[in-house]
Scaffold this active site. Structure first.
Site, PDB file in Angstrom:
ATOM      1  N   GLY A 147       0.787  -1.236   0.000  1.00 22.95           N
ATOM      2  CA  GLY A 147       0.000   0.000   0.000  1.00 22.95           C
ATOM      3  C   GLY A 147       0.813   1.277   0.000  1.00 22.95           C
TER       4      GLY A 147
ATOM      5  N   SER B 218       6.493   5.307  -2.149  1.00 25.44           N
ATOM      6  CA  SER B 218       7.090   6.638  -2.014  1.00 25.44           C
ATOM      7  C   SER B 218       6.857   7.207  -0.621  1.00 25.44           C
TER       8      SER B 218
ATOM      9  N   GLN C 295      23.964  12.214 -40.615  1.00 23.85           N
ATOM     10  CA  GLN C 295      24.098  13.100 -39.458  1.00 23.85           C
ATOM     11  C   GLN C 295      23.019  12.816 -38.406  1.00 23.85           C
TER      12      GLN C 295
ATOM     13  N   ILE D 247      18.214   3.283 -33.522  1.00 24.84           N
ATOM     14  CA  ILE D 247      19.333   3.131 -34.461  1.00 24.84           C
ATOM     15  C   ILE D 247      19.363   1.724 -35.045  1.00 24.84           C
TER      16      ILE D 247
ATOM     17  N   GLY E 212      16.802   0.065 -35.791  1.00 25.44           N
ATOM     18  CA  GLY E 212      15.625  -0.129 -36.639  1.00 25.44           C
ATOM     19  C   GLY E 212      14.820  -1.336 -36.180  1.00 25.44           C
ATOM     20  N   GLY E 213      14.315  -2.102 -37.112  1.00 28.65           N
ATOM     21  CA  GLY E 213      13.490  -3.269 -36.786  1.00 28.65           C
ATOM     22  C   GLY E 213      14.229  -4.260 -35.898  1.00 28.65           C
TER      23      GLY E 213
ATOM     24  N   GLU F 100      14.482   2.484  -5.320  1.00 24.31           N
ATOM     25  CA  GLU F 100      15.301   3.320  -4.421  1.00 24.31           C
ATOM     26  C   GLU F 100      14.850   4.786  -4.466  1.00 24.31           C
TER      27      GLU F 100
ATOM     28  N   THR G 103      11.476   6.904  -6.451  1.00 21.94           N
ATOM     29  CA  THR G 103      11.197   7.250  -7.851  1.00 21.94           C
ATOM     30  C   THR G 103      11.907   8.565  -8.188  1.00 21.94           C
TER      31      THR G 103
HETATM   32  C1  LIG Z   1       7.468  -5.960 -35.581  1.00 22.35           C
HETATM   33  C2  LIG Z   1       7.732  -5.421 -36.962  1.00 22.35           C
HETATM   34  C3  LIG Z   1       6.767  -5.505 -37.926  1.00 22.35           C
HETATM   35  C4  LIG Z   1       7.000  -5.068 -39.233  1.00 22.35           C
HETATM   36  N1  LIG Z   1       6.053  -5.221 -40.182  1.00 22.35           N
HETATM   37  C5  LIG Z   1       6.362  -4.952 -41.483  1.00 22.35           C
HETATM   38  C6  LIG Z   1       5.458  -5.255 -42.539  1.00 22.35           C
HETATM   39  O1  LIG Z   1       4.339  -5.720 -42.303  1.00 22.35           O
HETATM   40  N2  LIG Z   1       5.824  -5.029 -43.820  1.00 22.35           N
HETATM   41  C7  LIG Z   1       7.046  -4.520 -44.131  1.00 22.35           C
HETATM   42  O2  LIG Z   1       7.344  -4.345 -45.296  1.00 22.35           O
HETATM   43  N3  LIG Z   1       7.938  -4.194 -43.147  1.00 22.35           N
HETATM   44  C8  LIG Z   1       7.617  -4.403 -41.848  1.00 22.35           C
HETATM   45  N4  LIG Z   1       8.532  -4.097 -40.847  1.00 22.35           N
HETATM   46  C9  LIG Z   1       9.813  -3.498 -41.192  1.00 22.35           C
HETATM   47  C10 LIG Z   1       9.899  -2.005 -40.810  1.00 22.35           C
HETATM   48  O3  LIG Z   1       9.122  -1.197 -41.654  1.00 22.35           O
HETATM   49  C11 LIG Z   1      11.412  -1.642 -40.859  1.00 22.35           C
HETATM   50  O4  LIG Z   1      12.005  -2.237 -39.730  1.00 22.35           O
HETATM   51  C12 LIG Z   1      11.627  -0.135 -40.905  1.00 22.35           C
HETATM   52  O5  LIG Z   1      11.261   0.397 -42.150  1.00 22.35           O
HETATM   53  C13 LIG Z   1      13.097   0.221 -40.675  1.00 22.35           C
HETATM   54  O6  LIG Z   1      13.931  -0.499 -41.516  1.00 22.35           O
HETATM   55  P1  LIG Z   1      15.160  -1.307 -40.946  1.00 22.35           P
HETATM   56  O7  LIG Z   1      14.722  -2.074 -39.779  1.00 22.35           O
HETATM   57  O8  LIG Z   1      15.806  -2.001 -42.055  1.00 22.35           O
HETATM   58  O9  LIG Z   1      16.113  -0.175 -40.391  1.00 22.35           O
HETATM   59  P2  LIG Z   1      17.243   0.662 -41.261  1.00 22.35           P
HETATM   60  O10 LIG Z   1      16.642   1.058 -42.507  1.00 22.35           O
HETATM   61  O11 LIG Z   1      18.418  -0.240 -41.283  1.00 22.35           O
HETATM   62  O12 LIG Z   1      17.444   1.863 -40.336  1.00 22.35           O
HETATM   63  C14 LIG Z   1      18.315   1.849 -39.210  1.00 22.35           C
HETATM   64  C15 LIG Z   1      18.360   3.255 -38.644  1.00 22.35           C
HETATM   65  O13 LIG Z   1      18.942   4.146 -39.597  1.00 22.35           O
HETATM   66  C16 LIG Z   1      18.086   5.239 -39.824  1.00 22.35           C
HETATM   67  N5  LIG Z   1      18.232   5.682 -41.213  1.00 22.35           N
HETATM   68  C17 LIG Z   1      18.174   4.939 -42.340  1.00 22.35           C
HETATM   69  N6  LIG Z   1      18.361   5.712 -43.410  1.00 22.35           N
HETATM   70  C18 LIG Z   1      18.534   6.983 -42.961  1.00 22.35           C
HETATM   71  C19 LIG Z   1      18.781   8.232 -43.583  1.00 22.35           C
HETATM   72  N7  LIG Z   1      18.888   8.347 -44.892  1.00 22.35           N
HETATM   73  N8  LIG Z   1      18.904   9.315 -42.793  1.00 22.35           N
HETATM   74  C20 LIG Z   1      18.784   9.231 -41.471  1.00 22.35           C
HETATM   75  N9  LIG Z   1      18.563   8.067 -40.827  1.00 22.35           N
HETATM   76  C21 LIG Z   1      18.440   6.957 -41.579  1.00 22.35           C
HETATM   77  C22 LIG Z   1      16.696   4.707 -39.520  1.00 22.35           C
HETATM   78  O14 LIG Z   1      15.801   5.758 -39.220  1.00 22.35           O
HETATM   79  C23 LIG Z   1      16.984   3.820 -38.326  1.00 22.35           C
HETATM   80  O15 LIG Z   1      17.068   4.614 -37.185  1.00 22.35           O
HETATM   81  C24 LIG Z   1       8.260  -4.492 -39.544  1.00 22.35           C
HETATM   82  C25 LIG Z   1       9.221  -4.357 -38.528  1.00 22.35           C
HETATM   83  C26 LIG Z   1       8.972  -4.830 -37.251  1.00 22.35           C
HETATM   84  C27 LIG Z   1      10.047  -4.691 -36.218  1.00 22.35           C
HETATM   85  C1  LIG Z   2      11.716  -4.790  -9.270  1.00 23.47           C
HETATM   86  C2  LIG Z   2      11.582  -3.948  -8.042  1.00 23.47           C
HETATM   87  C3  LIG Z   2      12.483  -4.123  -7.005  1.00 23.47           C
HETATM   88  C4  LIG Z   2      12.360  -3.391  -5.830  1.00 23.47           C
HETATM   89  N1  LIG Z   2      13.199  -3.651  -4.768  1.00 23.47           N
HETATM   90  C5  LIG Z   2      12.926  -3.090  -3.549  1.00 23.47           C
HETATM   91  C6  LIG Z   2      13.670  -3.470  -2.388  1.00 23.47           C
HETATM   92  O1  LIG Z   2      14.612  -4.269  -2.447  1.00 23.47           O
HETATM   93  N2  LIG Z   2      13.307  -2.947  -1.189  1.00 23.47           N
HETATM   94  C7  LIG Z   2      12.276  -2.059  -1.072  1.00 23.47           C
HETATM   95  O2  LIG Z   2      11.981  -1.632   0.044  1.00 23.47           O
HETATM   96  N3  LIG Z   2      11.571  -1.671  -2.161  1.00 23.47           N
HETATM   97  C8  LIG Z   2      11.868  -2.176  -3.398  1.00 23.47           C
HETATM   98  N4  LIG Z   2      11.132  -1.791  -4.494  1.00 23.47           N
HETATM   99  C9  LIG Z   2      10.039  -0.843  -4.331  1.00 23.47           C
HETATM  100  C10 LIG Z   2      10.324   0.515  -4.936  1.00 23.47           C
HETATM  101  O3  LIG Z   2      11.271   1.196  -4.168  1.00 23.47           O
HETATM  102  C11 LIG Z   2       8.981   1.253  -5.046  1.00 23.47           C
HETATM  103  O4  LIG Z   2       8.277   0.667  -6.115  1.00 23.47           O
HETATM  104  C12 LIG Z   2       9.154   2.736  -5.279  1.00 23.47           C
HETATM  105  O5  LIG Z   2       9.687   3.355  -4.140  1.00 23.47           O
HETATM  106  C13 LIG Z   2       7.834   3.412  -5.656  1.00 23.47           C
HETATM  107  O6  LIG Z   2       6.839   3.073  -4.768  1.00 23.47           O
HETATM  108  P1  LIG Z   2       5.433   2.528  -5.327  1.00 23.47           P
HETATM  109  O7  LIG Z   2       5.693   1.464  -6.279  1.00 23.47           O
HETATM  110  O8  LIG Z   2       4.568   2.257  -4.175  1.00 23.47           O
HETATM  111  O9  LIG Z   2       4.876   3.764  -6.127  1.00 23.47           O
HETATM  112  P2  LIG Z   2       3.979   4.959  -5.534  1.00 23.47           P
HETATM  113  O10 LIG Z   2       4.612   5.476  -4.320  1.00 23.47           O
HETATM  114  O11 LIG Z   2       2.583   4.491  -5.464  1.00 23.47           O
HETATM  115  O12 LIG Z   2       4.141   6.039  -6.657  1.00 23.47           O
HETATM  116  C14 LIG Z   2       3.344   6.037  -7.849  1.00 23.47           C
HETATM  117  C15 LIG Z   2       3.701   7.278  -8.659  1.00 23.47           C
HETATM  118  O13 LIG Z   2       3.396   8.449  -7.897  1.00 23.47           O
HETATM  119  C16 LIG Z   2       4.516   9.283  -7.779  1.00 23.47           C
HETATM  120  N5  LIG Z   2       4.495   9.974  -6.507  1.00 23.47           N
HETATM  121  C17 LIG Z   2       4.301   9.446  -5.277  1.00 23.47           C
HETATM  122  N6  LIG Z   2       4.369  10.413  -4.349  1.00 23.47           N
HETATM  123  C18 LIG Z   2       4.634  11.583  -4.997  1.00 23.47           C
HETATM  124  C19 LIG Z   2       4.832  12.925  -4.593  1.00 23.47           C
HETATM  125  N7  LIG Z   2       4.785  13.283  -3.309  1.00 23.47           N
HETATM  126  N8  LIG Z   2       5.073  13.861  -5.550  1.00 23.47           N
HETATM  127  C20 LIG Z   2       5.120  13.502  -6.855  1.00 23.47           C
HETATM  128  N9  LIG Z   2       4.947  12.257  -7.296  1.00 23.47           N
HETATM  129  C21 LIG Z   2       4.710  11.284  -6.374  1.00 23.47           C
HETATM  130  C22 LIG Z   2       5.679   8.335  -7.895  1.00 23.47           C
HETATM  131  O14 LIG Z   2       6.851   9.018  -8.283  1.00 23.47           O
HETATM  132  C23 LIG Z   2       5.200   7.371  -8.953  1.00 23.47           C
HETATM  133  O15 LIG Z   2       5.414   7.921 -10.231  1.00 23.47           O
HETATM  134  C24 LIG Z   2      11.314  -2.459  -5.700  1.00 23.47           C
HETATM  135  C25 LIG Z   2      10.442  -2.245  -6.764  1.00 23.47           C
HETATM  136  C26 LIG Z   2      10.557  -2.981  -7.917  1.00 23.47           C
HETATM  137  C27 LIG Z   2       9.608  -2.759  -9.033  1.00 23.47           C
END
Ligand SMILES: Cc1cc2nc3c(=O)[nH]c(=O)nc-3n(C[C@H](O)[C@H](O)[C@H](O)COP(=O)(O)OP(=O)(O)OC[C@H]3O[C@@H](n4cnc5c(N)ncnc54)[C@H](O)[C@@H]3O)c2cc1C
Ligand SMILES: Cc1cc2nc3c(=O)[nH]c(=O)nc-3n(C[C@H](O)[C@H](O)[C@H](O)COP(=O)(O)OP(=O)(O)OC[C@H]3O[C@@H](n4cnc5c(N)ncnc54)[C@H](O)[C@@H]3O)c2cc1C
Lengths: 252, 384
Positions: free
Chosen positions: B130, B133, B280, B339, B341-342, B365, B367
């Site tokens: 319960g 934070s 770039q 970077i 991509g897919g 530790e 949020t």
């Molecule tokens: C879950 C999933 C489902 C998909 N489904 C389909 C689908 O149904 N049909 C289909 O055809 N494809 C599908 N895709 C493919 C998807 O469209 C490609 O992954 C996407 O177009 C990027 O191509 P890539 O992964 O080859 O990345 P890359 O082309 O290798 O790009 C790598 C990085 O380089 C950047 N980049 C590339 N060229 C430039 C540039 N000239 N300038 C700046 N940045 C550049 C890209 O933005 C990216 O950050 C799917 C992919 C996933 C992961």
């Molecule tokens: C994998 C995992 C391992 C962990 N290990 C440990 C451990 O070893 N020991 C331990 O004691 N705990 C552990 N924790 C617990 C962890 O420290 C808490 O999850 C964390 O402190 C947030 O508490 P909560 O989940 O109750 O979120 P909540 O306190 O319910 O917060 C929910 C949201 O409200 C925001 N919020 C709350 N109060 C305020 C405020 N006053 N102002 C603005 N925003 C606010 C929070 O930032 C958050 O975004 C672990 C949690 C996870 C998921």
């Protein structure tokens, strides 16, 4: 009993090495204890743990070799002797200096890496043995200490032979000799207090090198990316693949 | 001339050891532990063997007595390889720290000594179902009966809880007193009435075990109490002021990995007839990642250095380091996926896991919202 490992500090295989005006430039490269020498260090520590005595690391190299020596000390070696010399020195000249240190240390067993990763030489161990007039066993994969002698398995291209050798003797390592341990954090902290004696190579009457490196170049690996079309005749494609793997890639 | 950013020779050797262990032993197995939601106990054992586990245990208790700078060096390397794995030793230090802060010499020897004798862990149980934070709203009850305390309640989200030898538990003897009613007490796991439920289905950090703990009329001797009755909340806060620095360090490791993987991939992947590293748009992403990484790393070291010197400035600095590093690492992991991509979206590549893992660094530790509260409080306090 006294056991010595001769070690070197070399660039990490994962580091990217640059050349600068035809010379390797190690600036920025991570330098580590040569992995082939790690087997040597592990072996002398094991010998010490099993039989008592002293495990000493000895090295020839630049000042910075001390870092690799500290790693060996952190693994568990007792102390180090470092013969310092900057720049490239050929293994035979190195062996001349190391032999003087070893003659004084008078160990029973000397181990060193089967190969030195930096200059890719396999000469250091045999050259040290030669300089001392001691027997040399290369590529050792198993070692057993006896009374005044040792039994060792020596790797051959197509098998192995087991030899019995009178001590003192020099052994070079091969993968499989043992599984080197990691240094430990308590070991690192203790190593700080362990002695490393430094001797300038010149003090041992050694200067210069019989071999000089004139130029170095880095091999460029090029990807061939050969793609064989397997859609039409898969059997012929497979035969072609096997042929390429055998004749070009030479991996089969 | 006093400003000096260099590590000592031993710290450099420690870094080299941690880096090598991370690269050779942790990274190759990270994906498998993540997918199987499996605790990498063999890695915990290896970490113990090489002396990198529970490094803050003082020399009097048989440990190395090292500080946060050393922990940060290790944290970056292990975080680089697997943030999920790093949470295990990190949460153990979280369990050790209240004992360092408030334990007597006898308690340090009794509780921390055994942690140096075999691979073993500590844990820290503050959060509850319960409240997280608002830690002062905790409900786990503690009642004194003669020489014993009786503890009843539920702790939630506790890292290492079951694997640990003990949990440092925070419980209240009077909820109306809020933070003034809290007791910190060491509860060994083998006591009658302690039970654990493992939490499954975590988004990331799936190698790190997380539990709900149920304390059902658990009897604990008074000698297990840390500090005075009512000092528990303060002990918890003093602990977190230090231990959130390693969270920053792990984040730095994640960001470095994101950048390493991205730069490598960008040089190999081609689009429009050249490596995407030529664009770039990609270069700017790499540059942003590098800017975040370098600033977070140096600030994390700074916070650790302050904490090791017991400079009160570390309270604000550790909050800044934790929030800043975890946010820049989340950004870096996100950009690494982009970077790639897919390919970045599937687990054949390591980058999607970086994002899933490092999300937690913004939550546990304290949020990042709570970190901002701490930072702001320290700004305003100075003016009042
Ligand atoms: C879950 C999933 C489902 C998909 N489904 C389909 C689908 O149904 N049909 C289909 O055809 N494809 C599908 N895709 C493919 C998807 O469209 C490609 O992954 C996407 O177009 C990027 O191509 P890539 O992964 O080859 O990345 P890359 O082309 O290798 O790009 C790598 C990085 O380089 C950047 N980049 C590339 N060229 C430039 C540039 N000239 N300038 C700046 N940045 C550049 C890209 O933005 C990216 O950050 C799917 C992919 C996933 C992961
Ligand atoms: C994998 C995992 C391992 C962990 N290990 C440990 C451990 O070893 N020991 C331990 O004691 N705990 C552990 N924790 C617990 C962890 O420290 C808490 O999850 C964390 O402190 C947030 O508490 P909560 O989940 O109750 O979120 P909540 O306190 O319910 O917060 C929910 C949201 O409200 C925001 N919020 C709350 N109060 C305020 C405020 N006053 N102002 C603005 N925003 C606010 C929070 O930032 C958050 O975004 C672990 C949690 C996870 C998921």
């Amino acid at each position: 009993m006294k056991y010595v490992a001769i070690i070197r500090q070399v660039p990490d295989g994962e580091s990217k090495i640059k050349t600068d005006g035809g010379r390797v430039n190690l600036e920025g490269a991570t330098l580590i204890l040569d992995q082939m020498d790690e087997y040597a260090v592990e072996e002398i520590i094991r010998l010490k743990e099993a039989n008592g005595g002293e495990a000493v690391v000895v090295a020839f190299g630049p000042e910075r070799t001390e870092e690799a020596m500290r790693t060996a000390l952190a693994m568990g070696a007792d102390r180090g002797v470092l013969v310092t010399a900057e720049g490239y020195v050929d293994p035979v000249t190195q062996a001349g200096a190391l032999a003087k240190v070893l003659a004084e240390e008078a160990p029973d067993v000397v181990f060193t890496g089967g190969q030195q990763a930096d200059w890719d030489s396999q000469a250091l161990g045999p050259a040290v043995a030669e300089a001392l007039g001691w027997p040399s066993i290369t590529w050792t994969t198993a070692f057993e200490l006896g009374d005044g002698h040792a039994k060792a398995t020596h790797d051959l291209d197509e098998g192995a032979e087991v030899v019995r050798v009178v001590l003192p003797a020099v052994f070079t390592t091969q993968q499989g000799l043992n599984e080197p341990r990691y240094p430990t954090l308590p070991g690192i902290m203790k190593a700080k207090k362990k002695e490393i004696k430094k001797i300038a190579a010149a003090e041992l009457g050694v200067s210069g090198s019989k071999v000089e490196i004139v130029e170095q170049e880095i091999m460029e690996l090029e990807r061939k990316q050969k793609i064989i079309d397997g859609t039409k005749d898969p059997a012929a494609a497979a035969a072609e693949l096997v042929k390429l793997l055998h004749e070009e890639a030479k991996v089969l | 001339m006093a400003l000096d950013f260099s590590l000592t020779d031993e710290q450099k050797q420690l870094q080299q050891l941690a880096r090598r262990f991370a690269r050779e032993q942790v990274a190759p197995r990270a994906a498998e532990y993540d997918q199987n939601e499996q605790v990498p106990w063999e890695l915990v054992e290896q970490l113990y063997e090489i002396g990198l586990l529970n490094i803050s245990v003082p020399e009097e208790a048989g440990g190395l007595g090292l500080g946060l700078v050393e922990e940060v060096i290790i944290g970056e390397e292990l975080g680089w390889a697997d943030m999920g794995f790093y949470t295990i030793p990190m949460a153990s230090e979280l369990g050790i720290t209240p004992i360092l802060i408030a334990g007597t010499e006898e308690q340090k020897r009794r509780f921390l000594g055994p942690l140096t004798e075999r691979p073993s862990l500590a844990a820290f149980a503050l959060s509850e179902p319960g409240n997280g934070s608002d830690a002062a709203a905790l409900r786990t009850r503690i009642v004194r009966e003669g020489d014993e305390y009786v503890i009843t309640g539920t702790k939630m989200w506790i890292s290492n809880a079951k694997e640990a030898d003990f949990n440092v538990v925070f419980a209240t003897f009077d909820p109306a007193l809020r933070h003034k009613g809290v007791i910190a007490i060491v509860v060994e796991n083998d006591r009658e009435g302690v039970s654990f439920n493992k939490i499954h289905g975590k988004m990331g950090q799936r190698a790190a075990p997380t539990y709900e703990i149920i304390y059902d009329d658990v009897r604990v001797p008074v000698e297990n109490r840390l500090g005075e009755e009512g000092a528990g909340f303060k002990i918890a806060m003093l602990t977190l002021d230090k231990t959130r620095i390693p969270v920053a360090a792990g984040s730095v490791g994640v960001a470095r990995r994101a950048l390493d993987e991205s730069a490598k991939y960008a040089l190999e992947r081609e689009a429009f007839g050249r490596p995407i590293a030529d664009f770039q748009a990609i270069q700017f992403k790499l540059a942003e990642m590098k800017m975040g990484l370098e600033t977070a790393r140096i600030y994390t070291y700074y916070a650790a250095w302050l904490a090791d010197r017991n400079d009160p400035e570390h309270i604000s600095a550790s909050a800044i380091a934790k929030a800043y590093a975890s946010e820049m690492a989340f950004y870096a992991a996100n950009e690494a996926i982009q970077i790639h991509g897919g390919y970045g979206y599937v687990n054949d590549f390591p980058v999607e896991k970086l994002l899933r893992d490092v999300k937690l660094n913004q939550i546990y530790e304290g949020t990042n919202e709570i970190q901002r509260i701490i930072i702001a409080r320290n700004i305003l306090k100075a003016l009042k």
